[in-house]
Design an enzyme around this catalytic site. Structure first.
Site, PDB file in Angstrom:
ATOM      1  N   ARG A 190      48.162  74.731  15.824  1.00 32.84           N
ATOM      2  CA  ARG A 190      48.727  75.800  15.012  1.00 32.84           C
ATOM      3  C   ARG A 190      48.198  75.685  13.581  1.00 32.84           C
ATOM      4  O   ARG A 190      48.545  74.734  12.876  1.00 32.84           O
ATOM      5  CB  ARG A 190      50.252  75.733  14.983  1.00 32.84           C
ATOM      6  CG  ARG A 190      50.966  76.046  16.279  1.00 32.84           C
ATOM      7  CD  ARG A 190      52.470  76.141  15.990  1.00 32.84           C
ATOM      8  NE  ARG A 190      53.253  76.403  17.185  1.00 32.84           N
ATOM      9  CZ  ARG A 190      54.087  75.534  17.740  1.00 32.84           C
ATOM     10  NH1 ARG A 190      54.216  74.328  17.203  1.00 32.84           N
ATOM     11  NH2 ARG A 190      54.787  75.856  18.805  1.00 32.84           N
ATOM     12  N   ASP A 217      47.223  66.289  17.844  1.00 28.53           N
ATOM     13  CA  ASP A 217      46.714  66.252  19.201  1.00 28.53           C
ATOM     14  C   ASP A 217      45.790  67.467  19.373  1.00 28.53           C
ATOM     15  O   ASP A 217      45.573  68.223  18.429  1.00 28.53           O
ATOM     16  CB  ASP A 217      47.882  66.314  20.187  1.00 28.53           C
ATOM     17  CG  ASP A 217      47.522  65.817  21.578  1.00 28.53           C
ATOM     18  OD1 ASP A 217      46.369  65.406  21.790  1.00 28.53           O
ATOM     19  OD2 ASP A 217      48.405  65.853  22.459  1.00 28.53           O
ATOM     20  N   HIS A 263      51.641  62.286  23.255  1.00 26.07           N
ATOM     21  CA  HIS A 263      51.351  62.320  21.823  1.00 26.07           C
ATOM     22  C   HIS A 263      52.484  61.705  21.015  1.00 26.07           C
ATOM     23  O   HIS A 263      52.257  60.922  20.092  1.00 26.07           O
ATOM     24  CB  HIS A 263      51.103  63.765  21.382  1.00 26.07           C
ATOM     25  CG  HIS A 263      50.708  63.887  19.942  1.00 26.07           C
ATOM     26  ND1 HIS A 263      50.816  65.066  19.229  1.00 26.07           N
ATOM     27  CD2 HIS A 263      50.233  62.969  19.062  1.00 26.07           C
ATOM     28  CE1 HIS A 263      50.392  64.860  17.991  1.00 26.07           C
ATOM     29  NE2 HIS A 263      50.051  63.594  17.864  1.00 26.07           N
ATOM     30  N   ASP A 285      55.088  70.991  13.782  1.00 28.01           N
ATOM     31  CA  ASP A 285      54.268  71.825  12.893  1.00 28.01           C
ATOM     32  C   ASP A 285      54.752  73.269  12.763  1.00 28.01           C
ATOM     33  O   ASP A 285      54.121  74.077  12.083  1.00 28.01           O
ATOM     34  CB  ASP A 285      52.805  71.803  13.352  1.00 28.01           C
ATOM     35  CG  ASP A 285      52.646  72.247  14.808  1.00 28.01           C
ATOM     36  OD1 ASP A 285      53.663  72.556  15.454  1.00 28.01           O
ATOM     37  OD2 ASP A 285      51.495  72.270  15.292  1.00 28.01           O
ATOM     38  N   ASP A 286      55.870  73.593  13.416  1.00 34.64           N
ATOM     39  CA  ASP A 286      56.421  74.948  13.286  1.00 34.64           C
ATOM     40  C   ASP A 286      57.801  74.948  12.628  1.00 34.64           C
ATOM     41  O   ASP A 286      58.587  75.869  12.810  1.00 34.64           O
ATOM     42  CB  ASP A 286      56.508  75.620  14.660  1.00 34.64           C
ATOM     43  CG  ASP A 286      57.438  74.879  15.614  1.00 34.64           C
ATOM     44  OD1 ASP A 286      57.783  73.713  15.326  1.00 34.64           O
ATOM     45  OD2 ASP A 286      57.806  75.455  16.653  1.00 34.64           O
ATOM     46  N   ASP A 364      62.533  65.290  25.324  1.00 31.21           N
ATOM     47  CA  ASP A 364      63.782  65.619  24.631  1.00 31.21           C
ATOM     48  C   ASP A 364      64.969  65.665  25.594  1.00 31.21           C
ATOM     49  O   ASP A 364      66.064  65.180  25.272  1.00 31.21           O
ATOM     50  CB  ASP A 364      63.648  66.937  23.854  1.00 31.21           C
ATOM     51  CG  ASP A 364      63.033  68.051  24.681  1.00 31.21           C
ATOM     52  OD1 ASP A 364      62.565  67.795  25.803  1.00 31.21           O
ATOM     53  OD2 ASP A 364      63.020  69.201  24.204  1.00 31.21           O
ATOM     54  N   SER A 395      56.872  76.144  25.533  1.00 33.31           N
ATOM     55  CA  SER A 395      58.089  76.716  26.103  1.00 33.31           C
ATOM     56  C   SER A 395      58.032  78.229  26.200  1.00 33.31           C
ATOM     57  O   SER A 395      58.962  78.861  26.693  1.00 33.31           O
ATOM     58  CB  SER A 395      59.310  76.309  25.268  1.00 33.31           C
ATOM     59  OG  SER A 395      59.198  76.836  23.959  1.00 33.31           O
TER      60      SER A 395
END
Length: 520
Positions: A190, A217, A263, A285-286, A364, A395
């Site tokens: 991203r 990654d 990762h 990163d989001d 998670d 997702s």
């Protein structure tokens, strides 16, 4: 001094042995008493009796001789006992003096170590792209720096170190300014990672206290250029293994989840093992962070460190939509049994526990299983300190359009490090929480929806099954999914939120004991 003490001990031992030898030689060299027997020794004679003194007839007084010898032996033994007692007293005194001297020396070494080495600053890797690192670390930017050593006088440093140590004994005090809390940014492909990094750098109080490590990654060149544009303001490391992972045929569509898990494991090992850090805050990163993001984690670090019933601190509220939170209580914090993620703090001790059994995918949800959670909880805010702007991902936007895009980000800076946060410790939190929840009046969901209730609340809505929970949650506008039986944001089975401006507790019956994993 040590040689002198050793010589005295040897002298005393030699005198003791010599005295006993002389005494034995003296006794053996005396003439025999009584009638000589066949063996040449003294033994009682036939017609002569014990107790007869040496009279005119030349008879020997055996009883008197024995008594005299016994008295001599007793005198010699008493003398030897006194000598041994003196030696023992000297040895005990020397041992005490040696022990005191050792403690004083150790205390001096410890003070010097605390002042000079400052253990709260773990060693960091060397600078530069050519620095020597383990072969699996690809470092493309300069690693972060340590704080420059103090130039204060030694006594002043000792006093300050002592005061800081006394302060840190209290779990309500904020983490020492010297505690390094690195931020690990998990990145892939991203280019919008720029939005996340811009906010982190904008709100970061100190590059030394909060070094930013971006672990990438995917090998996406454009994203790598964006990260590289920040120069030495961040540390850019690259996951070396970009190969596909062999999975079961039915899991081929989940290849991305396997790579993410791989990762995470690699990146966390770099932070804790290569960079030798004691804690980390993980973001992706989001994510965009709030102005008090760093303040929030620094204040809660001592709470996480001191309470064994906690295992993470999260900046995220799963039910943090604008209509579901109290905007007037930006300082409000909660305990939750549901692992939230999305900006969370982890200690090295917890990673040492998790890393050997880290899952190959879906890390998670794995964290939410009872085997990992072990009845531990996390801290979460009433108003999120992170929001996600990344609809694109493995997702495929799950929950994003329905929930995530509406999460409210806190904009009010709360000076958490100046607050007493001891109420979050389990022994204080639980009694007050149970009292507040089950002291609230029990109402029907229809009464809430119709607005027929009087007063500001809080109110309690009770569920008794998985199905009733999901129905009530959907109708009240909160997330209805459960992981290993735990509802999102739930604590002791209770989900706390605002509905039409009133606090509502969606709660199980009073006397809750544990979660039912079949409710997943």
């Amino acid at each position: 001094m040590v040689r002198k003490k050793g010589s005295l001990i040897l002298c005393g031992a030699f005198l003791f042995v010599a005295w006993n030898a002389l005494l034995l030689l003296y006794l053996w060299g005396r003439p025999p008493i009584g009638r000589p027997g066949e063996g040449g020794g003294a033994e009682p004679g036939g017609n002569e009796e014990w107790g007869m003194g040496q009279g005119k007839g030349g008879h020997v007084n055996l009883a008197g001789e024995v008594i005299r010898l016994a008295e001599e032996v007793e005198i010699q033994l008493e003398t030897q006992k006194k000598l041994l007692k003196q030696i023992e007293n000297h040895r005990a005194l020397w041992a005490r003096q040696k022990d005191v001297g050792k403690r004083q020396a150790d205390g001096t070494k410890q003070v010097k170590h605390e002042v000079v080495h400052k253990p709260s600053r773990p060693p960091l890797p060397p600078k530069g792209a050519d620095a020597v690192l383990p072969p699996d670390v690809h470092l493309t930017q300069k690693p972060f720096q340590t704080v420059a050593p103090d130039s204060k006088p030694e006594q002043q440093q000792v006093d300050e170190a002592k005061a800081e140590g006394e302060k840190s004994d209290s779990p309500t005090s904020s983490a020492s300014p010297e505690v390094v809390i690195p931020i690990l940014v998990i990145a892939c492909d991203r280019v919008t990672v720029k939005r996340s990094l811009d906010k982190l750098i904008q709100y970061r109080p100190s590059p030394e206290q909060y070094p930013i490590i971006v672990s990438q990654d995917c090998g996406h060149a454009e994203t790598a250029r964006v990260i590289g544009s920040y120069g030495d303001r961040v540390t850019h490391i690259s996951q070396p293994d970009l190969s596909d992972i062999r999975v079961r045929p039915e899991h081929r569509k989940f290849q991305g989840y396997y790579k993410i898990s791989r990762h995470y494991r690699w990146a966390l090992n770099q932070v804790f093992n290569t960079f030798s850090q004691s804690t980390v805050v993980i973001v992706e990163d989001d994510l965009e962070v709030a102005p008090d993001f760093f303040e929030y984690f620094r204040a809660l670090y001592p709470i996480l460190r001191s309470d064994p019933t906690l295992w993470c601190v999260s900046a995220w509220n799963d039910n943090g939509r604008d209509a579901s939170v109290d905007a007037s209580k930006a300082e409000l914090l909660h305990r939750t049994d549901f692992f939230p993620g999305l900006g969370w703090m982890l200690l090295k001790e917890q990673w040492a526990e998790l890393e050997p059994k880290w899952p190959s995918a879906f890390w998670d949800d794995w964290m939410r299983q009872p085997e990992q959670r072990k009845e531990r909880s996390c801290i979460r805010p009433e108003i999120s300190r992170t929001i996600t702007f990344g609809r694109k991902g493995v997702s495929l936007g799950q929950f994003f359009d329905q929930y995530l895009r509406y999460i409210k980000l806190n904009t009010q800076f709360v000076p958490f490090t100046k607050h007493n946060l001891s109420h979050l410790l389990k022994e204080k939190y639980d009694p007050q929480f149970v009292k507040e929840v089950y002291g609230a009046p029990l109402v029907k969901i229809e009464e809430l929806q119709q607005g027929s209730l009087k007063g500001p609340g809080p109110f309690r809505v009770q569920y008794s099954s998985r199905e009733s929970f999901k129905v009530f949650a959907r109708n009240l506008g909160v997330m209805d999914d459960l992981k290993s039986g735990v509802p999102r944001t739930g604590y002791r089975g209770v989900v706390s939120f605002l509905y039409r401006g009133r606090r509502v507790f969606l709660a199980p019956p009073e006397g809750w004991v544990q979660y039912d994993v079949s409710w997943s």
